[in-house]
Design an enzyme around this catalytic site. Structure first.
Site, PDB file in Angstrom:
ATOM      1  N   GLU A  48       0.836  -1.219   0.000  1.00  0.00           N
ATOM      2  CA  GLU A  48       0.000   0.000   0.000  1.00  0.00           C
ATOM      3  C   GLU A  48       0.865   1.261   0.000  1.00  0.00           C
ATOM      4  O   GLU A  48       0.757   2.123   0.877  1.00  0.00           O
ATOM      5  CB  GLU A  48      -0.991  -0.009   1.172  1.00  0.00           C
ATOM      6  CG  GLU A  48      -2.069  -1.064   0.995  1.00  0.00           C
ATOM      7  CD  GLU A  48      -3.204  -0.980   2.019  1.00  0.00           C
ATOM      8  OE1 GLU A  48      -2.984  -0.421   3.122  1.00  0.00           O
ATOM      9  OE2 GLU A  48      -4.300  -1.481   1.718  1.00  0.00           O
ATOM     10  N   GLU A  76      -6.239  -6.989  -1.821  1.00  0.00           N
ATOM     11  CA  GLU A  76      -6.886  -7.091  -0.515  1.00  0.00           C
ATOM     12  C   GLU A  76      -8.357  -6.704  -0.641  1.00  0.00           C
ATOM     13  O   GLU A  76      -8.682  -5.704  -1.284  1.00  0.00           O
ATOM     14  CB  GLU A  76      -6.252  -6.122   0.502  1.00  0.00           C
ATOM     15  CG  GLU A  76      -4.790  -6.352   0.764  1.00  0.00           C
ATOM     16  CD  GLU A  76      -4.238  -5.440   1.868  1.00  0.00           C
ATOM     17  OE1 GLU A  76      -5.041  -4.860   2.632  1.00  0.00           O
ATOM     18  OE2 GLU A  76      -3.013  -5.308   1.943  1.00  0.00           O
TER      19      GLU A  76
END
Ligand code: GCU
Length: 500
Positions: free
Chosen positions: A299, A401
């Protein structure tokens, strides 16, 4: 997962088949079934005509020139999966005759264009990938303009042979510790089983494991990842290694250097990233568990290894250097290991980020996004970003995710991150809502062209000692257990499936 950025919240709270379908092979891994519009149960809301040559079978469907004119096919699939629709049509006018394409009652492609073909006897085919369920599906075309539908000849449905190349993934980074602590897992019928076997039975074919450089917990480090990689590969599962390049959580809100690298500047950090990535990858390779893919950073919305690798004032220079080091190390270890660049930028700035690294000459193989509907917007905006990323960079796109709660209940002393009884509209925090949300995320992403979806921490139900904080794993508790797909007794949500 935006872990630390959400921890303050947690802390605050703690306080029917065609009559004669024709199947024929079109390639090594593909099969096509043809559904003629004149063969029931196909429905032509007009007349089956044959006054223009070149059609297949005994005719084609000619519907009134009006909004809503429709043809509908009944498509049968042995297994669920992505299929490519091939719609053969003729449009002897110069005007486009768009139609909404629906699958099982949901519009999957609004205003799909059926442009002029030059003559009514000039037939052309339009293709569209869609996701189909196992069993019977309805595929419907409905005109959206007063010109009505083009003349429709047939529908071809092309599927693969079941050897899914789709990444049907689960991030089970906390599972090794859970099992070490004695956690048990059960099939839906109550039979105990190996958690990876249970996940496989629900469709998982790929495992994602995060790796921290030197977490105090002694889990999710190189030794433990090497050990668990053997378990994963022994089950025939593929392996993705998710490098955080930190001793703890790295996410959009925090990207802390590992303590051992704390004093290093950008030049040394490039060497650090290269050496560490190479060392982990080659150690995995040496024991026969070569990673199928690796993420260079987790991320990394505004970079990694802050502050040196942070994007400031739109300057991607340092981040570009670090990502190249990670890419080169991976390819030096094993050229076919895929390099993934992962952000949580469905909400905004995806082009800004990936354009930024591309301008630095960064290479990567797969574009990966996190998508949690309660943080990152609607399914349709996710679909738009997936589709845009795929066409803009010409690389496969995955959701690295996603997750959704099955309950609002909390099973330990640590409050849950998501507590709403309906975190996203239409999906209650119930087992059925969790199942429906995961199905919708997969269908939407896949119809937009995604090549895989990973569920984040499906096995992380609350087990004392398996806490969120690697600096205090024994006591920190779990804020995610209501988003596991195994309930607090370790039983899997019965209807959860990863779709091929
Ligand atoms: C012509 C043509 C038909 C067609 C129609 C239309 O009448 O012969 O096959 O369906 O135009 O505009 O839809």
């Amino acid at each position: 997962m935006k872990w630390l950025s959400k921890i303050s919240v947690v802390t605050a709270m703690a306080t029917a088949l065609s009559s004669a379908p024709v199947a024929f092979a079109t390639g090594a891994h593909a099969a096509t079934t043809r559904y003629e519009v004149e063969s029931a149960p196909a429905v032509c809301s007009g007349v089956v005509a044959s006054n223009h040559s070149g059609h297949s079978g005994s005719g084609f469907c000619d519907t009134p020139n009006a909004v809503g004119s429709a043809v509908q096919f009944t498509v049968n699939m042995p297994v669920a999966g992505t299929a490519t629709l091939g719609i053969r049509y003729a449009n002897g006018t110069t005007a486009n005759r768009p139609a909404d394409v629906s699958v099982n009652g949901s519009v999957v492609q609004p205003g799909f264009g059926f442009e002029g073909t030059g003559a009514w006897n000039a037939w052309a085919t339009k293709s569209l990938p869609v996701h189909l369920n196992a069993g019977t599906n309805t595929v419907r075309l409905a005109a959206t303009t007063a010109g009505g539908l083009a003349n429709i000849d047939y529908l071809d449905v092309t599927t693969d042979d079941g050897n899914s190349t789709i990444m049907q993934g689960a991030d089970v980074s906390t599972l090794q510790r859970a099992v070490d602590l004695g956690a048990r897992y059960y099939y839906a019928n109550g039979t105990p089983g190996d958690p990876l076997d249970i996940l496989k039975s629900a469709g998982v074919n790929y495992v994602r494991l995060r790796i921290w450089n030197n977490p105090r917990s002694g889990y999710n480090n190189k030794d433990k990842v090497l050990q668990y990689a053997r378990t994963v590969k022994a089950k025939g599962l593929k392996l993705m290694v998710d490098f955080h390049y930190s001793d703890t959580w790295a996410d959009p809100g925090v990207q802390t250097k590992p303590a051992a690298w704390a004093g290093h500047g950008i030049s040394q950090l490039q060497t650090d990233v290269y050496n560490y990535t190479y060392e982990v990858c080659t150690s995995l390779k040496a024991q026969g568990t070569t990673p199928d893919s690796v993420q260079i950073g987790n991320e990394i919305n505004t970079g990694m290894l802050w502050p040196d690798g942070q994007v400031a004032n739109n300057d991607f220079t340092n981040l570009g250097l670090l990502l190249k080091a990670g890419y080169n190390a991976t390819k030096a270890c094993n050229s076919s290991t895929q390099v993934i660049i992962h952000t949580a930028r469905v909400e905004s700035g995806a082009r800004w980020f990936y354009d930024g690294i591309r301008a630095q000459g960064v290479q990567w193989d797969i574009t990966a996004l996190s998508y949690y509907c309660y943080w990152h917007g609607s399914l349709s905006s996710m679909a738009a970003v997936v589709s845009d990323m795929r066409s803009r960079y010409g690389k496969p796109v995955i959701l690295a995710e996603t997750a959704y709660p099955f309950t609002t209940a909390n099973f330990d002393h640590s409050g849950n991150i998501i507590t709403s009884s309906q975190p996203c509209s239409g999906y209650p925090a119930t087992p059925a809502g969790q199942q429906a949300n995961f199905a919708a995320v997969q269908n939407t992403a896949r119809n937009a062209g995604a090549s895989g979806i990973f569920y984040w921490e499906p096995t992380w139900y609350a087990v004392p000692g398996n806490g969120w904080n690697p600096a205090d794993i024994n006591n920190s508790g779990n804020a995610w257990e209501n988003q596991a797909i195994f309930d607090q007794n370790g039983r899997i949500n019965p209807n959860i499936r990863w779709l091929p």
